[in-house]
Design a protein around this motif. Structure first.
Motif, mmCIF file in Angstrom:
data_model
loop_
_atom_site.group_PDB
_atom_site.id
_atom_site.type_symbol
_atom_site.label_atom_id
_atom_site.label_comp_id
_atom_site.label_asym_id
_atom_site.label_seq_id
_atom_site.Cartn_x
_atom_site.Cartn_y
_atom_site.Cartn_z
ATOM 1 N N ARG A 20 40.859 30.657 33.225
ATOM 2 C CA ARG A 20 42.387 30.936 33.500
ATOM 3 C C ARG A 20 42.497 32.256 33.933
ATOM 4 N NH1 ARG A 20 45.134 28.207 28.512
ATOM 5 N NH2 ARG A 20 43.690 29.412 27.670
ATOM 6 N N ARG A 21 41.638 33.332 33.399
ATOM 7 C CA ARG A 21 41.522 34.616 33.852
ATOM 8 C C ARG A 21 41.331 35.024 35.102
ATOM 9 N NH1 ARG A 21 39.619 38.675 29.436
ATOM 10 N NH2 ARG A 21 39.724 37.558 27.663
ATOM 11 N N GLN A 22 42.337 35.699 35.800
ATOM 12 C CA GLN A 22 42.148 36.149 37.162
ATOM 13 C C GLN A 22 41.400 37.447 37.217
ATOM 14 O OE1 GLN A 22 42.892 34.038 39.777
ATOM 15 N NE2 GLN A 22 43.145 32.713 38.024
ATOM 16 N N ILE A 23 41.673 38.021 38.388
ATOM 17 C CA ILE A 23 40.780 39.506 38.622
ATOM 18 C C ILE A 23 41.114 40.461 37.396
ATOM 19 C CG2 ILE A 23 40.641 41.649 40.007
ATOM 20 C CD1 ILE A 23 41.047 39.795 42.443
ATOM 21 N N ALA A 24 42.417 40.825 37.065
ATOM 22 C CA ALA A 24 42.797 41.851 36.136
ATOM 23 C C ALA A 24 41.988 41.357 34.696
ATOM 24 C CB ALA A 24 44.285 41.855 35.630
ATOM 25 N N GLY A 25 42.027 40.235 34.245
ATOM 26 C CA GLY A 25 41.208 39.729 32.957
ATOM 27 C C GLY A 25 39.825 39.937 33.001
ATOM 28 N N LEU A 26 39.315 39.623 34.240
ATOM 29 C CA LEU A 26 37.885 39.746 34.102
ATOM 30 C C LEU A 26 37.511 41.137 34.227
ATOM 31 C CD1 LEU A 26 37.043 37.136 36.803
ATOM 32 C CD2 LEU A 26 36.729 37.012 34.217
ATOM 33 N N VAL A 27 38.256 42.109 34.836
ATOM 34 C CA VAL A 27 38.116 43.545 34.948
ATOM 35 C C VAL A 27 38.078 43.865 33.543
ATOM 36 C CG1 VAL A 27 39.178 45.531 35.595
ATOM 37 C CG2 VAL A 27 38.846 43.923 37.279
ATOM 38 N N THR A 28 39.051 43.507 32.688
ATOM 39 C CA THR A 28 39.407 44.053 31.360
ATOM 40 C C THR A 28 38.044 43.621 30.745
ATOM 41 O OG1 THR A 28 41.560 43.871 31.399
ATOM 42 C CG2 THR A 28 40.474 43.829 29.290
ATOM 43 N N MET A 29 37.478 42.188 30.788
ATOM 44 C CA MET A 29 36.083 42.054 30.106
ATOM 45 C C MET A 29 35.179 42.800 30.321
ATOM 46 S SD MET A 29 36.235 37.821 30.177
ATOM 47 C CE MET A 29 34.524 37.662 29.123
ATOM 48 N N VAL A 30 34.757 43.147 31.670
ATOM 49 C CA VAL A 30 33.712 44.155 32.024
ATOM 50 C C VAL A 30 33.816 45.359 31.294
ATOM 51 C CG1 VAL A 30 32.694 45.157 33.862
ATOM 52 C CG2 VAL A 30 33.466 42.864 34.355
ATOM 53 N N ARG A 31 34.974 46.055 31.258
ATOM 54 C CA ARG A 31 35.223 47.273 30.747
ATOM 55 C C ARG A 31 34.985 47.118 29.333
ATOM 56 N NH1 ARG A 31 39.977 48.663 34.366
ATOM 57 N NH2 ARG A 31 39.101 49.957 35.981
ATOM 58 N N GLU A 32 35.769 46.259 28.698
ATOM 59 C CA GLU A 32 35.897 46.333 26.875
ATOM 60 C C GLU A 32 34.673 45.468 26.435
ATOM 61 O OE1 GLU A 32 39.450 44.778 25.902
ATOM 62 O OE2 GLU A 32 40.663 46.609 27.060
#
Length: 111
Positions: A20-32
């Motif tokens: 259900r994650r969209q771009i913003a959620g995936l970007v956060t996963m990559v960073r964090e």
């Protein structure tokens, strides 16, 4: 051609991802979770818990792009590594994954 330009690496997230994650959620996963810069031009591949869906995230110097593939039947191969890490794969491996074949070359885990 759709995709990043120049030199880039491809990282397959070793855990499962909430699709259900969209771009913003995936970007956060990559960073964090991966500790990487999502705007460096690399590609990040995420697999859903059920195994029938992949999302590919990359930044192309103008904005984020996301490719989604959901299988009608079957699952994508599982990569065995610790959750919260990424496994580096080749472009050929990504093409194989997207056609639902097994990974072609050996992969190495990155922190």
């Amino acid at each position: 051609m759709i995709g990043p330009n120049g030199e880039f690496r491809i990282f397959l997230y070793a855990g499962t991802c909430d699709m259900r994650r969209q771009i913003a959620g995936l970007v956060t996963m990559v960073r964090e979770e991966l500790g990487r810069d999502p705007q460096c031009g690399d590609m990040y591949v995420f697999r859903g818990r059920r195994g029938d869906q992949l999302k590919v995230l990359f930044y192309d110097k103008r904005g984020y792009c996301m490719l989604v593939k959901r299988l009608d039947e079957g699952t994508f191969p599982i990569v065995h590594a610790a959750d919260g890490t990424a496994v580096e794969i080749t472009l050929r491996d990504l093409a194989s994954l997207l056609t639902n074949a097994e990974l072609m070359s050996s992969v190495r885990a990155t922190a």
